[in-house]
Write a protein that holds these residues in place. Sequence first.
Motif, PDB file in Angstrom:
ATOM      1  N   UNK A   1       0.834  -1.212   0.000  1.00  0.00           N
ATOM      2  CA  UNK A   1       0.000   0.000   0.000  1.00  0.00           C
ATOM      3  C   UNK A   1       0.863   1.254   0.000  1.00  0.00           C
ATOM      4  N   UNK A   2       1.941   1.234   0.797  1.00  0.00           N
ATOM      5  CA  UNK A   2       2.834   2.390   0.830  1.00  0.00           C
ATOM      6  C   UNK A   2       3.455   2.645  -0.543  1.00  0.00           C
ATOM      7  N   UNK A   3       3.842   1.579  -1.224  1.00  0.00           N
ATOM      8  CA  UNK A   3       4.415   1.739  -2.568  1.00  0.00           C
ATOM      9  C   UNK A   3       3.373   2.233  -3.559  1.00  0.00           C
ATOM     10  N   UNK A   4       2.117   1.782  -3.415  1.00  0.00           N
ATOM     11  CA  UNK A   4       1.066   2.226  -4.325  1.00  0.00           C
ATOM     12  C   UNK A   4       0.808   3.725  -4.195  1.00  0.00           C
ATOM     13  N   UNK A   5       1.013   4.257  -3.003  1.00  0.00           N
ATOM     14  CA  UNK A   5       0.773   5.687  -2.804  1.00  0.00           C
ATOM     15  C   UNK A   5       1.676   6.576  -3.640  1.00  0.00           C
ATOM     16  N   UNK A   6       2.873   6.095  -3.967  1.00  0.00           N
ATOM     17  CA  UNK A   6       3.809   6.925  -4.734  1.00  0.00           C
ATOM     18  C   UNK A   6       3.338   7.158  -6.169  1.00  0.00           C
ATOM     19  N   UNK A   7       3.014   6.125  -6.941  1.00  0.00           N
ATOM     20  CA  UNK A   7       2.519   6.399  -8.298  1.00  0.00           C
ATOM     21  C   UNK A   7       1.161   7.089  -8.310  1.00  0.00           C
TER      22      UNK A   7
ATOM     23  N   UNK B   1       6.082  14.331 -16.709  1.00  0.00           N
ATOM     24  CA  UNK B   1       5.865  14.656 -15.292  1.00  0.00           C
ATOM     25  C   UNK B   1       5.814  13.384 -14.453  1.00  0.00           C
ATOM     26  N   UNK B   2       5.121  12.358 -14.959  1.00  0.00           N
ATOM     27  CA  UNK B   2       5.032  11.108 -14.202  1.00  0.00           C
ATOM     28  C   UNK B   2       6.417  10.490 -14.033  1.00  0.00           C
ATOM     29  N   UNK B   3       7.236  10.497 -15.093  1.00  0.00           N
ATOM     30  CA  UNK B   3       8.571   9.905 -15.007  1.00  0.00           C
ATOM     31  C   UNK B   3       9.446  10.650 -14.007  1.00  0.00           C
ATOM     32  N   UNK B   4       9.399  11.973 -14.043  1.00  0.00           N
ATOM     33  CA  UNK B   4      10.212  12.768 -13.115  1.00  0.00           C
ATOM     34  C   UNK B   4       9.789  12.509 -11.669  1.00  0.00           C
ATOM     35  N   UNK B   5       8.478  12.504 -11.424  1.00  0.00           N
ATOM     36  CA  UNK B   5       7.996  12.276 -10.062  1.00  0.00           C
ATOM     37  C   UNK B   5       8.265  10.845  -9.607  1.00  0.00           C
ATOM     38  N   UNK B   6       8.167   9.880 -10.533  1.00  0.00           N
ATOM     39  CA  UNK B   6       8.478   8.502 -10.171  1.00  0.00           C
ATOM     40  C   UNK B   6       9.935   8.370  -9.736  1.00  0.00           C
ATOM     41  N   UNK B   7      10.824   9.050 -10.451  1.00  0.00           N
ATOM     42  CA  UNK B   7      12.240   9.052 -10.058  1.00  0.00           C
ATOM     43  C   UNK B   7      12.441   9.756  -8.721  1.00  0.00           C
ATOM     44  N   UNK B   8      11.797  10.897  -8.542  1.00  0.00           N
ATOM     45  CA  UNK B   8      11.964  11.665  -7.300  1.00  0.00           C
ATOM     46  C   UNK B   8      11.408  10.919  -6.093  1.00  0.00           C
ATOM     47  N   UNK B   9      10.294  10.195  -6.282  1.00  0.00           N
ATOM     48  CA  UNK B   9       9.676   9.485  -5.166  1.00  0.00           C
ATOM     49  C   UNK B   9      10.316   8.125  -4.913  1.00  0.00           C
TER      50      UNK B   9
ATOM     51  N   UNK C   1      10.101   0.772 -10.779  1.00  0.00           N
ATOM     52  CA  UNK C   1      10.888   1.246 -11.903  1.00  0.00           C
ATOM     53  C   UNK C   1      12.378   0.987 -11.733  1.00  0.00           C
ATOM     54  N   UNK C   2      12.761   0.391 -10.608  1.00  0.00           N
ATOM     55  CA  UNK C   2      14.190   0.150 -10.371  1.00  0.00           C
ATOM     56  C   UNK C   2      14.835  -0.713 -11.452  1.00  0.00           C
TER      57      UNK C   2
ATOM     58  N   UNK D   1      23.564   3.419 -20.462  1.00  0.00           N
ATOM     59  CA  UNK D   1      24.062   4.802 -20.471  1.00  0.00           C
ATOM     60  C   UNK D   1      24.885   5.039 -19.215  1.00  0.00           C
ATOM     61  N   UNK D   2      26.090   4.521 -19.137  1.00  0.00           N
ATOM     62  CA  UNK D   2      26.869   4.588 -17.903  1.00  0.00           C
ATOM     63  C   UNK D   2      27.254   6.003 -17.503  1.00  0.00           C
ATOM     64  N   UNK D   3      27.208   6.965 -18.439  1.00  0.00           N
ATOM     65  CA  UNK D   3      27.603   8.327 -18.106  1.00  0.00           C
ATOM     66  C   UNK D   3      26.472   9.106 -17.439  1.00  0.00           C
ATOM     67  N   UNK D   4      25.252   8.501 -17.400  1.00  0.00           N
ATOM     68  CA  UNK D   4      24.110   9.183 -16.784  1.00  0.00           C
ATOM     69  C   UNK D   4      23.984   8.711 -15.348  1.00  0.00           C
ATOM     70  N   UNK D   5      23.728   9.630 -14.435  1.00  0.00           N
ATOM     71  CA  UNK D   5      23.586   9.281 -13.033  1.00  0.00           C
ATOM     72  C   UNK D   5      22.115   9.104 -12.692  1.00  0.00           C
ATOM     73  N   UNK D   6      21.788   8.022 -11.995  1.00  0.00           N
ATOM     74  CA  UNK D   6      20.432   7.738 -11.559  1.00  0.00           C
ATOM     75  C   UNK D   6      20.420   7.680 -10.046  1.00  0.00           C
ATOM     76  N   UNK D   7      19.245   7.989  -9.551  1.00  0.00           N
ATOM     77  CA  UNK D   7      19.120   7.967  -8.105  1.00  0.00           C
ATOM     78  C   UNK D   7      19.264   6.551  -7.576  1.00  0.00           C
TER      79      UNK D   7
END
Length: 557
Positions: A486-492, A527-535, A540-541, A551-557
């Motif tokens: 349920x906690x994970x569902x709240x993010x999307x 917007x959904x992709x940005x917020x999914x990354x931020x949350x 999406x891991x 893309x090894x030169x790109x940094x991901x959270x």
Amino acid sequence: MLSSTPAIPSAPAPSSETPSREAPSPETPSAVPPAPPSGETASNRFLAKAALVTIALSIAGALLGLGRDQALAHLFGADSATDAFLVAWTLPEFAATLLIEDGLSFVLVPAFSMAVARRAQGAVGDPVRALVATTLPRLTLAVTAVAALLIAGAPYLVEALAPGLPDPALAVDCTRLTATCVFTFGLAGYCSAALRAHRRFVAPAAIYVAYNTGIITAMFVLGGRWGVRAAALGVAVGGALMVVAQAPSLWRQLRHHGVSADGSAVAEARPMDLTLISTVLLFALCRQSQVLIERFLASSLPAGAISHLNYAQKVAQMPMVLSLMLCTVTFPVVAQAMAEGDTERARVRVERDLALVSCTVLLGTAAVVACAPQIIQLLFQRGAFTAQDTSATAAVMRVYAVGLLGHTLVGALVRSYFSSGRPTWYPLFAMTAGIVATSWIGALAVGSFGVCGIAAANAGGITLSALLLLYGMGPRSVPIRTRRVVAELGKPVRAALVAGAAGALCASRAHSPLVGLVLGGTVVTAVFAVLAWALGIQALAPVLRSLKRRLPHVRFR
């Protein structure tokens, strides 16, 4: 869309049916390399490819379904004639749920999965062929009798479904034609369950391509002469094509295995639990009865109300249908894990599925809410379908979209309840509570809000059922970690709310519906992709890890 379980986990030794070791076949989405680095990696690759093929064919079927609805709207508009056909359309909708999508598949997939596993373990004879010999004749007799009964009782059925219909005679004619789908859908659903248990997904995923092709062809060839009855005839033809599309593949699975010295299968099939069948069918019947409530309430509204509800629902539910394709592919895996008592493997698979399907459907929900007028205008506004019909349908579609997460969770969770092959009445209780809520809300809201009130009742009822099913997960089902899920569902959910609002604002600024749809859809996705990354959405891991490798030169959270 990746799995952590082997394709056929119950087989202790290599088998010709094991996807990770078989040669390339036109019946499989792809052949897995013969020497995978690990069983888990091989299973992941196979299920990912199976899911992609299933989704691709489902998209093709869904697009043809849209084409079918577009042809119906273009040729016949939204009036009393289409209302009459859509009352008859209730039968294929129910039959698809009971016999193909849910219903019998919840009984047959675990049964066939167990038979396939016993075959791989070297059981005497062929358990699969024995199961077919025991169940297929009985199913054929049952669906034949029900189809004949519906054809004979069509006038009474129409009166019960839509007592306020202005042209009941046309609805009766259409109902007698569509009633044949009970027979053809029963056979098609049986073939689908058997093939999926064998890890054959191409033919089952293609059935709606064949089905909608038959309906569209019948409408254009015979529509001028038969009117809307041509669409009903197309249902009968399309149902037959569903069976034809799968029968050769199933025959190949049965022909090459388990033949004894005298040429017969000698394994003894285990009898199927009548209580399990009853609980599954009653659940599916109760779930689909939401359509009955909607059309019963809408039959007293002005002409075209049932049509507006139908068009809105068909388009709005596309994100749900596509997201649940993952659960269709992984259901046999969960069923075999539960049969072996490996609840941990089943739990991991179910939790991953819930996270992935929720993210998928919520992204689609945000897009539907943001771009509803543009979508309906582009799809339907031509011929007899007017701008007023577009406005009414778009408003209903936005309300329907509120319940898409509930519909998706119900579809995903109920598979877990029935994956062990044991009867349970709890899903029926949860669905009954939702239907009661739908009825009460609809009866109270239809007078003031019309079709939008009916759509709101649908969303409220199915959301209640989803919450009850989540609450009941545990001893009755796969023991998932409910609070964590349920906690994970709240993010999307939060991401979808913001993305939908931003997309709607941008889409409304465009004068062209195509530009509005492209602009709104792009904004929603970004917007959904940005917020999914931020949350930090866990579902999406795997995607982020894949991108990081590429893309090894790109940094991901």
